[in-house]
Design a protein around this motif. Structure first.
Motif, PDB file in Angstrom:
ATOM      1  N   ALA A  23       0.834  -1.212   0.000  1.00 34.72           N
ATOM      2  CA  ALA A  23       0.000   0.000   0.000  1.00 34.72           C
ATOM      3  C   ALA A  23       0.864   1.255   0.000  1.00 34.72           C
ATOM      4  O   ALA A  23       0.548   2.236  -0.686  1.00 34.72           O
ATOM      5  CB  ALA A  23      -0.931  -0.011   1.215  1.00 34.72           C
ATOM      6  N   ARG A  24       1.967   1.229   0.759  1.00 36.35           N
ATOM      7  CA  ARG A  24       2.879   2.380   0.772  1.00 36.35           C
ATOM      8  C   ARG A  24       3.478   2.611  -0.607  1.00 36.35           C
ATOM      9  O   ARG A  24       3.581   3.745  -1.079  1.00 36.35           O
ATOM     10  CB  ARG A  24       3.966   2.165   1.820  1.00 36.35           C
ATOM     11  N   LYS A  26       2.158   1.691  -3.477  1.00 36.80           N
ATOM     12  CA  LYS A  26       1.088   2.147  -4.376  1.00 36.80           C
ATOM     13  C   LYS A  26       0.791   3.639  -4.157  1.00 36.80           C
ATOM     14  O   LYS A  26       0.590   4.380  -5.112  1.00 36.80           O
ATOM     15  CB  LYS A  26      -0.154   1.304  -4.142  1.00 36.80           C
ATOM     16  N   ARG A  27       0.810   4.075  -2.902  1.00 35.88           N
ATOM     17  CA  ARG A  27       0.610   5.509  -2.616  1.00 35.88           C
ATOM     18  C   ARG A  27       1.740   6.339  -3.214  1.00 35.88           C
ATOM     19  O   ARG A  27       1.520   7.430  -3.737  1.00 35.88           O
ATOM     20  CB  ARG A  27       0.515   5.754  -1.107  1.00 35.88           C
ATOM     21  N   SER A  28       2.954   5.805  -3.141  1.00 27.66           N
ATOM     22  CA  SER A  28       4.101   6.505  -3.707  1.00 27.66           C
ATOM     23  C   SER A  28       3.932   6.664  -5.222  1.00 27.66           C
ATOM     24  O   SER A  28       4.118   7.760  -5.758  1.00 27.66           O
ATOM     25  CB  SER A  28       5.386   5.738  -3.394  1.00 27.66           C
ATOM     26  N   ALA A  30       1.176   6.566  -6.924  1.00 25.57           N
ATOM     27  CA  ALA A  30       0.055   7.475  -7.184  1.00 25.57           C
ATOM     28  C   ALA A  30       0.498   8.931  -7.038  1.00 25.57           C
ATOM     29  O   ALA A  30       0.120   9.792  -7.840  1.00 25.57           O
ATOM     30  CB  ALA A  30      -1.100   7.160  -6.239  1.00 25.57           C
ATOM     31  N   TYR A  31       1.314   9.199  -6.031  1.00 31.73           N
ATOM     32  CA  TYR A  31       1.818  10.558  -5.841  1.00 31.73           C
ATOM     33  C   TYR A  31       2.625  11.004  -7.052  1.00 31.73           C
ATOM     34  O   TYR A  31       2.444  12.112  -7.566  1.00 31.73           O
ATOM     35  CB  TYR A  31       2.677  10.637  -4.571  1.00 31.73           C
ATOM     36  N   GLU A  34       0.905  11.997 -10.216  1.00 33.15           N
ATOM     37  CA  GLU A  34       0.416  13.385 -10.178  1.00 33.15           C
ATOM     38  C   GLU A  34       1.559  14.407 -10.200  1.00 33.15           C
ATOM     39  O   GLU A  34       1.337  15.577 -10.471  1.00 33.15           O
ATOM     40  CB  GLU A  34      -0.427  13.608  -8.909  1.00 33.15           C
ATOM     41  N   GLU A 118       8.654  -0.808  -7.505  1.00 33.55           N
ATOM     42  CA  GLU A 118       8.377   0.626  -7.503  1.00 33.55           C
ATOM     43  C   GLU A 118       9.234   1.345  -8.549  1.00 33.55           C
ATOM     44  O   GLU A 118       8.753   2.211  -9.274  1.00 33.55           O
ATOM     45  CB  GLU A 118       8.623   1.229  -6.127  1.00 33.55           C
ATOM     46  N   ARG A 141      -5.095   7.578 -11.727  1.00 31.65           N
ATOM     47  CA  ARG A 141      -5.415   6.286 -11.088  1.00 31.65           C
ATOM     48  C   ARG A 141      -5.315   5.150 -12.099  1.00 31.65           C
ATOM     49  O   ARG A 141      -4.750   4.095 -11.808  1.00 31.65           O
ATOM     50  CB  ARG A 141      -6.806   6.342 -10.475  1.00 31.65           C
TER      51      ARG A 141
END
Length: 153
Positions: A23-24, A26-28, A30-31, A34, A118, A141
């Motif tokens: 999850a960490r 995936k958040r990275s 996603a950031y 953007e 990643e 997304r």
């Protein structure tokens, strides 16, 4: 007899910890989907991130040296530390699990494979690979999901 080198740590880590690490990541991604102008800096950070193997090796060497030093200068009973660490290293080499792995994984230390996952996702977002569709009207997304699908290890 021995599990695969690539997946041994993940298979011996709790599902909750593996999910938190994923999850960490995936958040990275996603950031950076953007904020693509920051991808190069993140890739440099990933190049310097210590994986679980390096972390275990440094930890084992530190504890062993401390045990040898304390055994030589203070009390020979301290020599049990390098002996125990050697056992943990052998256990890790054979099973890809030893007690320190649990501690480091809970702290979020990743495998080289997880770091590379990643890394390649970010490179795909940046457009380094021709065969992954990133153009057009798809949102961040969808780009993240598309990248993760293509770079799954």
């Amino acid at each position: 007899m021995f599990p695969s080198t690539v997946t041994r740590v993940e298979r011996n880590t709790s599902e909750r910890v593996n999910n938190a690490i994923q999850a960490r990541m995936k958040r990275s991604i996603a950031y950076y989907a953007e904020n693509p102008d920051e991808i190069a800096e993140r890739l440099d950070e990933l190049d310097h991130e210590w994986d679980i193997e390096r972390t275990l090796e440094a930890n084992a060497a530190t504890i062993s040296l401390a045990g040898i030093g304390l055994g030589a200068l203070v009390d020979k009973r301290w020599l049990v530390l390098p002996f125990a660490v050697s056992g943990f290293l052998l256990q890790h080499a054979l099973q890809r699990w030893c007690p320190p792995v649990v501690l480091f994984r809970h702290r979020g230390v990743r495998t080289a494979s997880e770091i590379n996952h990643e890394r390649y996702a970010l490179k795909a977002l940046r457009g380094d690979f021709d065969n992954i569709e990133m153009a057009g009207e798809i949102g961040a997304r969808e780009r993240v999901e598309n990248v993760l699908l293509h770079v799954k290890t």
